[in-house]
Design a protein around this motif. Sequence first.
Motif, PDB file in Angstrom:
ATOM      1  N   TRP A   1       0.818  -1.210   0.000  1.00 12.61           N
ATOM      2  CA  TRP A   1       0.000   0.000   0.000  1.00 12.61           C
ATOM      3  C   TRP A   1       0.855   1.264   0.000  1.00 12.61           C
ATOM      4  CZ3 TRP A   1      -5.185   0.425   2.988  1.00 12.61           C
ATOM      5  CH2 TRP A   1      -6.027  -0.643   2.632  1.00 12.61           C
ATOM      6  N   ILE A   2       2.079   1.168   0.557  1.00  9.53           N
ATOM      7  CA  ILE A   2       2.917   2.370   0.713  1.00  9.53           C
ATOM      8  C   ILE A   2       3.206   3.032  -0.625  1.00  9.53           C
ATOM      9  CG2 ILE A   2       5.143   3.241   1.525  1.00  9.53           C
ATOM     10  CD1 ILE A   2       5.079   1.035   3.667  1.00  9.53           C
ATOM     11  N   PRO A   3       3.766   2.309  -1.613  1.00 12.32           N
ATOM     12  CA  PRO A   3       3.990   2.978  -2.903  1.00 12.32           C
ATOM     13  C   PRO A   3       2.693   3.316  -3.638  1.00 12.32           C
ATOM     14  CG  PRO A   3       4.508   0.634  -3.059  1.00 12.32           C
ATOM     15  CD  PRO A   3       4.313   0.950  -1.608  1.00 12.32           C
TER      16      PRO A   3
ATOM     17  N   ARG B   1       0.178   4.570  -2.132  1.00 13.68           N
ATOM     18  CA  ARG B   1      -0.349   5.717  -1.392  1.00 13.68           C
ATOM     19  C   ARG B   1      -1.786   5.488  -0.914  1.00 13.68           C
ATOM     20  NH1 ARG B   1       1.996  10.848  -4.979  1.00 13.68           N
ATOM     21  NH2 ARG B   1       4.203  10.274  -4.791  1.00 13.68           N
ATOM     22  N   GLU B   2      -2.060   4.256  -0.530  1.00 14.12           N
ATOM     23  CA  GLU B   2      -3.345   3.939   0.082  1.00 14.12           C
ATOM     24  C   GLU B   2      -3.238   4.115   1.599  1.00 14.12           C
ATOM     25  OE1 GLU B   2      -6.508   2.529  -1.597  1.00 14.12           O
ATOM     26  OE2 GLU B   2      -5.379   3.988  -2.782  1.00 14.12           O
ATOM     27  N   ARG B   3      -4.310   4.564   2.231  1.00 15.47           N
ATOM     28  CA  ARG B   3      -4.304   4.793   3.677  1.00 15.47           C
ATOM     29  C   ARG B   3      -5.176   3.752   4.378  1.00 15.47           C
ATOM     30  NH1 ARG B   3      -4.814  11.375   4.525  1.00 15.47           N
ATOM     31  NH2 ARG B   3      -2.886  11.936   3.396  1.00 15.47           N
TER      32      ARG B   3
ATOM     33  N   GLY C   1      -5.951   0.624  -5.207  1.00 11.30           N
ATOM     34  CA  GLY C   1      -4.723   1.394  -5.399  1.00 11.30           C
ATOM     35  C   GLY C   1      -4.199   1.255  -6.810  1.00 11.30           C
TER      36      GLY C   1
ATOM     37  N   ARG D   1      -3.794   3.944 -10.978  1.00  9.67           N
ATOM     38  CA  ARG D   1      -2.647   4.075 -11.872  1.00  9.67           C
ATOM     39  C   ARG D   1      -3.103   4.008 -13.326  1.00  9.67           C
ATOM     40  NH1 ARG D   1      -1.521   5.219  -7.550  1.00  9.67           N
ATOM     41  NH2 ARG D   1       0.357   4.796  -6.341  1.00  9.67           N
TER      42      ARG D   1
END
Length: 214
Positions: free
Chosen positions: A80-82, A84-86, A152, A156
């Motif tokens: 999730w970090i790359p 950008r999911e919270r 996520g 893209r």
Amino acid sequence: MIGTKAAPALRVRVPGGRFIEQVVRCLFGLMLFGFGISMIIEAELGAAPWDVFHTGVSEITGVSVGNVVILTGLALLLVWIPLRERPGLGTLLNATVIGVVVDITLPLIPDTSLIVTRSLLMLGGVTVIAVGSGFYIGAGLGPGPRDGLMTGLAKRSIGGRQISVRASRTAVELLVLCVGIALGGSVGIGTAVFVFSIGPLVQVFLPRLTMRLA
């Protein structure tokens, strides 16, 4: 861990002061979800795509299915970090509670060789998962690790064209299914039933179980 046909997105609006109710509904839904997974696995007619992967990894490593579910969920949160999911509280609960419930309930379901009983167990498991999805998604505390991965990716684009949620979900679950099959995961008619029925079932239950303003 939901199939290729996703229910339409709902805008969940929850009044302040109902946080406890949100948590209770989320936990109840996740427990149902875990129990539904156990029902489908015990039916031995083929698991859902993600659970084909989970059972395959379990067969290879000797780690319990429930612990594989937990470890997979936590690993996906790193992805999730790359993207950008919270994550929300529901995301963390999803990553842990479902696996615990699977490990608790799987040994409690009696073995059976009767195809009718196994079919009912499989169909019941799919329905229980759909109801559980309605409760935990409708609580509005955040998507599960696997759902967040797909949403996520859907943000893209490839070649200037945005990836649809349906395309990202289908691609991820097909990839996971293929890896699970290669690892010896449980696949069969139940896998197809799950893929084609879970979306419509969630679409039925989610609007009815979503918390809204009065």
